[in-house]
Design an enzyme around this catalytic site. Sequence first.
Site, short mmCIF file in Angstrom:
data_model
loop_
_atom_site.label_atom_id
_atom_site.label_comp_id
_atom_site.label_asym_id
_atom_site.label_seq_id
_atom_site.Cartn_x
_atom_site.Cartn_y
_atom_site.Cartn_z
N GLY A 1 -31.52 -14.87 -13.09
CA GLY A 1 -31.19 -16.03 -14.13
C GLY A 1 -31.47 -16.89 -13.02
N GLY B 1 -31.68 -20.43 -10.66
CA GLY B 1 -31.57 -21.10 -9.80
C GLY B 1 -30.04 -19.72 -8.78
N LYS C 1 -21.79 -17.69 -9.51
CA LYS C 1 -22.90 -19.48 -9.02
C LYS C 1 -22.66 -20.11 -7.96
CE LYS C 1 -24.58 -21.19 -12.42
NZ LYS C 1 -26.23 -21.08 -12.46
N ASP D 1 -28.66 -28.09 -20.94
CA ASP D 1 -29.88 -27.12 -20.77
C ASP D 1 -29.46 -26.05 -21.60
OD1 ASP D 1 -31.89 -26.13 -18.97
OD2 ASP D 1 -30.12 -24.49 -18.02
#
Length: 615
Positions: A42, A44, A63, A161
């Site tokens: 993905g 980031g 994350k 988002d």
Amino acid sequence: MSYCLNPYCHKPASNATGTKFCQNCGSKLLLKDRYRAIKHIGHGRTFLAVDEEAPSKSSCVIKQFLLIEKRFIISSGDNNKADIALERLEALSKHPQIPQLLAHFEQDNLQYLVLEFIEGKDLAQLLQAEGAFSETQIRHLLNSLLPVLDFIHERNVIHGDIKPENIICRPDGELILVDFAAAKFATRILLEKTRASVGNHEYIAPEQGKGKVFFASDLYSLGVICIHLLTLVSPFELFDVGEDAWVWRDYLINNQVSDELGDIMDKLLQNATKRRYKSATEVLQDLNCEHKKNFQYLQATSAIAPTSKPLLPAWRCTDTLADHAELVNSIVISPDGQILASGSSDKTIKIWHLPTRTLLRTLDGHTDWVNSVAISSDGQILVSGSYDKTIKLWDVGTGRELASLAGHTDWVDAIAISPDGQIVASGSYDNTIKLWDVVRGRELTTLIGHKSWVCAVAISPNSSQPLLASGSFDNTIKLWDLGTGKEICTLTGHLDTVLSVAISPDGQILASGSADSTIKLWDLSTSKEICTLAGNSGWIWFVNFSPDGRTLATGSGNNTIKLWQVDTAKEICAIAGHSKEVFSVAYAPDGQTLASGSDDCTIKIWRVVPNTRVG
């Protein structure tokens, strides 16, 4: 392979599996001595990882938030901000269509979240693999995701988002909204940081490019996704800058879209937030208003394919009752086979003497469509549910109204009565099921659990341990203990609205019919799916077991009744005769007579042809 999470490492993917320290920068590879990153995924700092402590070494998602992000969240003068954000993220992750938050911690001056890994393809991958979405698929997408947005918006959270890559379709067809970590930490400073790239985001709402975000911003993004899925064209090309207008209809190729859905898209895509939908609930109401007022569910294709099997000469129509002025929503036959009752959009209930097909009386009392009728096991009480939000009890013999039960805040769509005749269950568009005391004419309790409208209810014939089943617009079936009102479990598997449920006479099998054109059989002792009855076209409006439980009758959007053999899950025959959709099917006690109610405003009576055995 192990992936190094040091943001300054030049060769993060150069580590063999089992390595404890990065071969390039020397950083420790195992987070909290437990989570091993495998690869970057993905946008980031998002990584696929493995939980080394889990017995199955299950997959998860990591994350990572860099120092500038962490400094604002944790060290902005209010240390409670991070705690509040994490508490909200944990609360959101309890929703079944949002990944679960497994852990959160700091390591090496970085902030980490560990989230549930969702197996499946995101909408971008699905679009590439399968091509443009049909209207039916778009309606399913909206009916699936809008309740999720409503859930997060009610908790004062804006995703911010919404894009195809953040919507994952699991193998079972359920849609999952991901990447809430970015939304939870999308604070003012971070928004300033990303503002330069906002203008290039295909799905972002206009106000987000100016540093502002509202609940309606998520709805706008969802609308952009829908027109992209319908057209296979980039949203940048679907907007005419010179005309300052969306021109997405110009790019529809062999892909029918109704005016109703088109109007919804246009309102979702309004530049001005004041002209846009204010809430996900408003969109859902418009999306399904045709079902609520007209029972006209739009199909993706202009024609319904005929059944693949030839019609067997097993049943023939002996009578057509055409006394209703509008469509027949529901029918029921009394346990002794003498009475047929029908509820209609003409706001009336008609009582017939079934053996002679004689109309005995018409019951006027409801002020809106009568959508469901049921008769008590002793044949004395008729129960009706209506879009006027009430349930009425009637004396079958005299037609006298005995009671009117009020309490639902939206239309009543389904009715069931317990074997002893003491309890009535009602399913409503207010997302609840209410249980009513028939004798006292009062509400007993309200069952809350479905995330959308309750379209179907059924009560098991076992009076000692009665079970209630409910089907909903949220695509699930819930089982409840009728005695205590406690939820037992949720059955998932249907890809669209569960329109009808029925329980076999022995109380062992549950049948469910859905707008995904499938019928499923479930083992009530294990709450597991037994099988799916294949070969249907059109929405399955109604399912009903024969008195001996060996045959299942279904009414569907392809204007036919189908009979299925329960033990083999094989189709027995298709019965044609109605000119429009079949909304309800009822067996007479002898199993040799069927009655069906239809959108063509008629009731048809069917009999087994002599010397022909069915089921």
